[in-house]
Design a protein around this motif. Structure first.
Motif, short mmCIF file in Angstrom:
data_model
loop_
_atom_site.label_atom_id
_atom_site.label_comp_id
_atom_site.label_asym_id
_atom_site.label_seq_id
_atom_site.Cartn_x
_atom_site.Cartn_y
_atom_site.Cartn_z
N ALA A 192 0.85 -1.19 0.00
CA ALA A 192 0.00 0.00 0.00
C ALA A 192 0.88 1.24 0.00
CB ALA A 192 -0.92 0.01 1.22
N GLU A 246 0.82 5.66 0.03
CA GLU A 246 0.03 6.87 0.26
C GLU A 246 0.93 8.10 0.19
OE1 GLU A 246 -3.36 8.07 3.42
OE2 GLU A 246 -1.37 7.92 4.27
N ARG A 306 -3.44 4.55 -0.35
CA ARG A 306 -4.02 3.43 0.39
C ARG A 306 -3.16 3.11 1.61
NH1 ARG A 306 -4.63 -2.67 -0.70
NH2 ARG A 306 -2.69 -2.46 -1.84
N THR A 333 -7.92 -2.49 4.23
CA THR A 333 -7.26 -1.28 3.75
C THR A 333 -8.25 -0.12 3.70
OG1 THR A 333 -7.76 -1.68 1.40
CG2 THR A 333 -5.72 -2.63 2.27
N THR A 359 -8.59 3.44 1.28
CA THR A 359 -8.09 4.19 0.14
C THR A 359 -8.69 5.59 0.16
OG1 THR A 359 -7.90 2.18 -1.18
CG2 THR A 359 -7.89 4.26 -2.37
#
Length: 445
Positions: free
Chosen positions: A228, A230, A246, A267, A269
């Motif tokens: 993931a 971000e 995410r 998760t 998002t």
């Protein structure tokens, strides 16, 4: 976690073991289903990072952090302590416990992470049922931790996320660990106070699984389960914390009787001010080959996280998680605990159900945990305010009785944690405001 799955033999033998377990774990004057058995068991005082595992025959191991040391304590099926507490290893700072898991014979494994010379090590140690360490410490993974600053322009932080261990009845085990790396580019002071100044933070998280046989020998390299990423953009004097990408909000694993592993994670998002969440599973075969990731239900705007996973002897699984959604208006939040029954491939067996019965508003439910016995009966426990509540379910998910209060009067600080034996007798652990780590035995199913 799954300390209750059965060894690799036929159903006739499995039923015989379950009957033997019943003789070991059921008192002469059994309590009613769901009722407490005996007095509360005080494991230790002033602790955190509590976990508990229970073998098919009812033996238990509790793990916890006390005064900077990872500890373990063994108990018989009736709650009688077996020997003194075991000092596993000192932990401090960002180091963490990965909990404890147990096999059918009462042998157990404990995992943790620790920092060592610009590295973070994920470690595990095996113990016999008598509490004696088996072999050398096992290095599950070694991750660099640069934690460096280059002037005021680039900050780098890297380390280990969650560490989770699980063991099947034969002693095979797996360790799930997360790792993260954050790079922050920009002048933090200017980003906060000067109009137009920009900073960008890039964070990448991964979940990996390392599998071992009962002798502690690795079964191949680590498996990458998911990644993931971000971005966090900050504009000084204009926008603070515009997050895109995410993040991982929860994870757990099940080491199964055939040597395969089921992993689950959640998760969130975030894109253009909208956040969506999802639950996912992935099977890693006994040969180390990973199957495709499966969604568990649709992606939605309901936050999902803090998940826990367990399984039965016949290969069914149960997944519990915390949910957070808007209720009747934009100012009201509904915190809940939800439950999925899963097939062996990680796919849902029936529609998701709500464990708690009413929207909880701002008094959010937290820390859900779940345990399943050999047949598939299961119990969910969670915290509501200062109390621990639990709900029992039959094979297939039928409700058994109603929600019940587990705790004596007092303020619950941590937990609950829960584990079952083969015939469904279960133990729930928590810590009180006094600092006591308490275990409560309950009659099943």
């Amino acid at each position: 976690m799954n300390p209750t799955d059965m060894p690799r033999f036929g159903m006739t033998s499995a039923l015989a073991l379950a009957a033997g377990s019943a003789a070991l774990t059921t008192p002469a004057a059994a309590a009613a289903p769901g009722e407490p058995i005996g007095a509360p068991i005080i494991v230790a005082n002033s602790v955190n990072a509590i976990r508990v595992a229970r073998a098919a025959n009812g033996r238990m191991v509790a793990s916890y952090l006390s005064a900077g040391t990872l500890m373990a304590r063994r108990y018989a099926a009736d709650g009688a302590p077996l020997g003194e507490a075991i000092a596993v290893t000192p932990l401090a700072g960002r180091e963490q416990s990965g909990g404890v898991a147990i096999d059918a014979d009462g042998d157990f494994v404990i995992a943790w992470s620790r920092e060592d010379d610009r590295r973070t090590l994920v470690m595990a140690r095996r113990y016999t049922s008598a509490g004696t360490a088996q072999g050398d410490d096992i290095e599950v993974a070694s991750l660099s931790t640069p934690d460096s600053t280059v002037g005021s322009v680039v900050d780098i932080d890297q380390g280990v996320g969650p560490v989770i261990v699980d063991m099947n009845a034969d002693g095979d085990f797996g360790v799930l660990y997360g790792d993260y790396r954050t790079s922050f580019i920009g002048n933090r002071l200017a980003c906060k106070y000067l109009i137009g100044a920009a900073c960008v933070g890039d964070t990448t998280e991964t979940l990996r699984l390392r599998r071992f046989d009962a002798a502690g020998v690795p079964r191949g390299p680590a498996n990458l389960l998911t990644t993931a990423t971000e971005n966090d953009v900050t504009l000084g004097g204009v926008v603070s914390g515009l997050r895109l990408g995410r993040i991982i909000t929860g994870a757990d694993i099940e080491t199964r009787a055939d040597g395969s592993t089921l992993a689950a994670w959640s998760t969130q998002t975030r894109v253009a001010g909208t956040a969506t969440s999802g639950l996912y599973t992935r099977v890693i075969g006994a040969n180390g080959l990973a199957r495709l990731t499966r969604p568990v239900g649709p992606v939605s705007t309901t936050f999902r996280g803090d998940l826990r996973l367990d399984s039965s002897a016949n290969g069914s699984h149960v997944l519990v998680h915390r949910s957070l959604r808007s209720a009747t208006s934009s100012e009201t939040l509904d915190c809940g605990v939800e439950l999925d029954l899963l097939a062996g491939d990680g796919s849902p067996q029936r529609p998701r159900i709500r464990v708690d019965q009413t929207p909880s508003g701002f008094d959010c439910l937290s820390n859900p945990d779940v345990s399943m016995d050999a047949a598939g009966n299961h119990v969910v426990a969670f915290r509501e305010g200062n109390a621990v509540l639990a709900q029992r379910y039959a094979v297939g998910g039928g409700v058994l009785g109603g929600l019940f209060n587990v705790t004596d009067p007092g303020i619950v600080q941590q937990g609950p944690v829960i584990a079952s034996d083969a015939v469904g007798n279960f133990v729930i652990g928590y810590t009180l405001g006094t600092g006591d780590f308490v275990l409560r035995l309950h009659q099943g199913p």
